[in-house]
Design a protein around this motif. Structure first.
Motif, PDB file in Angstrom:
ATOM      1  N   THR A 105       0.828  -1.210   0.000  1.00 57.06           N
ATOM      2  CA  THR A 105       0.000   0.000   0.000  1.00 57.06           C
ATOM      3  C   THR A 105       0.860   1.257   0.000  1.00 57.06           C
ATOM      4  O   THR A 105       0.672   2.162  -0.822  1.00 57.06           O
ATOM      5  CB  THR A 105      -0.929   0.007   1.228  1.00 57.06           C
ATOM      6  OG1 THR A 105      -1.773  -1.141   1.188  1.00 57.06           O
ATOM      7  CG2 THR A 105      -1.789   1.266   1.244  1.00 57.06           C
ATOM      8  N   LEU A 106       1.821   1.319   0.915  1.00 58.26           N
ATOM      9  CA  LEU A 106       2.685   2.493   0.999  1.00 58.26           C
ATOM     10  C   LEU A 106       3.604   2.593  -0.215  1.00 58.26           C
ATOM     11  O   LEU A 106       3.837   3.687  -0.746  1.00 58.26           O
ATOM     12  CB  LEU A 106       3.514   2.422   2.282  1.00 58.26           C
ATOM     13  CG  LEU A 106       2.727   2.538   3.589  1.00 58.26           C
ATOM     14  CD1 LEU A 106       3.621   2.221   4.787  1.00 58.26           C
ATOM     15  CD2 LEU A 106       2.121   3.922   3.737  1.00 58.26           C
ATOM     16  N   GLY A 107       4.113   1.440  -0.669  1.00 52.08           N
ATOM     17  CA  GLY A 107       5.029   1.457  -1.799  1.00 52.08           C
ATOM     18  C   GLY A 107       4.375   1.898  -3.092  1.00 52.08           C
ATOM     19  O   GLY A 107       4.954   2.675  -3.859  1.00 52.08           O
ATOM     20  N   LEU A 108       3.169   1.402  -3.350  1.00 54.27           N
ATOM     21  CA  LEU A 108       2.480   1.774  -4.576  1.00 54.27           C
ATOM     22  C   LEU A 108       2.068   3.247  -4.574  1.00 54.27           C
ATOM     23  O   LEU A 108       2.134   3.922  -5.605  1.00 54.27           O
ATOM     24  CB  LEU A 108       1.244   0.887  -4.773  1.00 54.27           C
ATOM     25  CG  LEU A 108       1.524  -0.568  -5.192  1.00 54.27           C
ATOM     26  CD1 LEU A 108       0.245  -1.384  -5.162  1.00 54.27           C
ATOM     27  CD2 LEU A 108       2.143  -0.613  -6.585  1.00 54.27           C
ATOM     28  N   VAL A 109       1.642   3.737  -3.444  1.00 52.82           N
ATOM     29  CA  VAL A 109       1.161   5.120  -3.368  1.00 52.82           C
ATOM     30  C   VAL A 109       2.317   6.112  -3.324  1.00 52.82           C
ATOM     31  O   VAL A 109       2.283   7.162  -3.968  1.00 52.82           O
ATOM     32  CB  VAL A 109       0.234   5.303  -2.144  1.00 52.82           C
ATOM     33  CG1 VAL A 109      -0.155   6.767  -1.980  1.00 52.82           C
ATOM     34  CG2 VAL A 109      -1.021   4.444  -2.295  1.00 52.82           C
ATOM     35  N   MET A 110       3.373   5.780  -2.557  1.00 51.69           N
ATOM     36  CA  MET A 110       4.460   6.740  -2.330  1.00 51.69           C
ATOM     37  C   MET A 110       5.724   6.421  -3.114  1.00 51.69           C
ATOM     38  O   MET A 110       6.598   7.276  -3.259  1.00 51.69           O
ATOM     39  CB  MET A 110       4.789   6.798  -0.831  1.00 51.69           C
ATOM     40  CG  MET A 110       3.599   7.139   0.046  1.00 51.69           C
ATOM     41  SD  MET A 110       4.023   7.214   1.804  1.00 51.69           S
ATOM     42  CE  MET A 110       5.082   8.649   1.811  1.00 51.69           C
ATOM     43  N   GLY A 111       5.845   5.169  -3.588  1.00 51.95           N
ATOM     44  CA  GLY A 111       7.050   4.777  -4.308  1.00 51.95           C
ATOM     45  C   GLY A 111       7.966   3.937  -3.432  1.00 51.95           C
ATOM     46  O   GLY A 111       8.280   4.326  -2.306  1.00 51.95           O
TER      47      GLY A 111
END
Length: 368
Positions: free
Chosen positions: A184-190
């Motif tokens: 979730t964090l990786g997809l949204v923030m990189g």
């Protein structure tokens, strides 16, 4: 030309939503459960009933003509009886053109089970997700993608629990939480964003500490006052299931706070690279204090909103507040308190990880 380019996505979204309504109104053959369309409804009888606690409801009996839309009985017209009351807690009224699920009591008797609602909620879901994608652009697309992946992960986790022995659900959902938070964090923030990994580590730390503290308290008190057996529809060991539910709840609350706090700290450090450790701690505490009260109350209100129907049902049927709380609210309140502990722990955990990453970054810069 630019104006039409902006309008085109909305036109496509409306078209897809309306098309999904049409498709889902004609997808009965995809179901194994018998589905029928209501062609005629006649109210055959109305009355009133009451109980010893003074609860009064109006009862209605309908004679419903239904045309079957699938199975080997497709095209058959039959008549069923549907009885409901004004509370509509168990049974519901039907209207012409409703599509309904049916079951057979015997060879000659059909019964109404529930309404077929996919032609309503699926188009609404498509429309809401479409608005998110169009209005937020790439961020919206990544958010929808992460949502879809999390749903898939949830289904896989539950499926693994069903095919393994009892007692593994907590550990399965622990793995699910780590993967879901990272994706979730990786997809949204990189995934290459340093801020994302600080948030991720903060979430894991605060969530783990909150659950550890709760487990210590449960052990010290020997779980006195905890009635896991009151959980609805239990099919396996109740405590691991309760802890899995609590884990997911704490994860969501902590991720919300950690994202806001870490983003603020990174932004302030970018504006003021010379900030001292004391100033970073003070800023983090201030941001955390601003978020904590609102987020804790939001969690409590969500919990209370879920409990309103059953609480009113218990109270209207002669039960006192103590019994109503024990039967419906005690475990949910404990989950809310554990989530609140996680929210509090997010502040020091986030500050510590920000300082660790800051020190590591400065050491890296000094060496290069």
């Amino acid at each position: 030309m630019g104006k039409y380019k902006r309008i085109l996505p909305w036109v496509i979204l409306v078209f897809i939503s309306l098309l999904s309504v049409i498709v889902l109104r004609h997808n009965a053959t995809m179901y194994n459960t018998p589905i029928g369309e209501v062609t005629y409804v006649q109210t055959s009888k109305t009355g009133r009933s009451s109980d010893q606690f003074g609860n009064n409801v109006k009862t209605t009996t309908q004679r419903v003509t239904v045309k079957l839309l699938n199975t080997t009985h497709k095209g058959q017209v039959l008549t069923i009886v549907n009885t409901y009351d004004s509370a509509m807690a168990i049974n519901q009224p039907v209207k012409p053109h409703n599509q309904i699920f049916l079951s057979r009591a015997d060879d000659a008797t059909w019964q109404f089970k529930t309404l077929k609602r996919d032609a309503v909620w699926v188009p609404v879901m498509i429309f809401v997700l479409g608005i998110l994608i169009i209005s937020m652009g790439r961020a919206g697309r990544l958010t929808v993608l992460s949502l879809g992946i999390n749903i898939l992960l949830f289904i896989v986790t539950v499926t693994l629990d069903l095919v393994t022995d009892n007692g593994n659900i907590f550990w399965l959902f622990m793995i699910f939480s780590v993967i879901a938070a990272a994706l979730t964090l990786g997809l949204v923030m990189g995934f290459k964003n340093r801020q994302m990994w600080v948030i991720f580590l903060t979430v894991l730390t605060a969530t783990a500490l909150a659950l550890l503290i709760s487990e210590i308290v449960f052990t010290v008190t020997k779980q006195n006052g905890l009635h896991f057996e009151l959980m609805s529809y239990i099919t396996q060991l109740p405590k691991p299931l309760f802890m899995a539910m609590t884990l997911v709840g704490v994860l969501g609350a902590v991720m919300d706070e950690a994202t806001d706090m870490i983003a603020t700290l990174f932004s302030v450090q970018k504006e003021r690279p010379d900030m001292t450790i004391r100033e970073i701690i003070a800023t983090g505490r201030h941001v955390g204090q601003e978020i904590f009260g609102a987020l804790s109350n939001t969690l409590f209100l969500i919990f209370m909103a879920e409990q309103i129907p059953m609480a009113i049902l218990y109270l209207r049927n002669g039960n006192n507040w103590g019994f109503t709380y024990m039967m419906n609210m005690s475990l949910g309140m404990i989950q809310t308190l554990i989530s609140a502990i996680g929210i509090v722990l997010t502040v020091p955990a986030g500050i510590i990880w920000v300082l660790i990453v800051r020190k590591w970054q400065r050491r890296k810069e000094a060496l290069s």
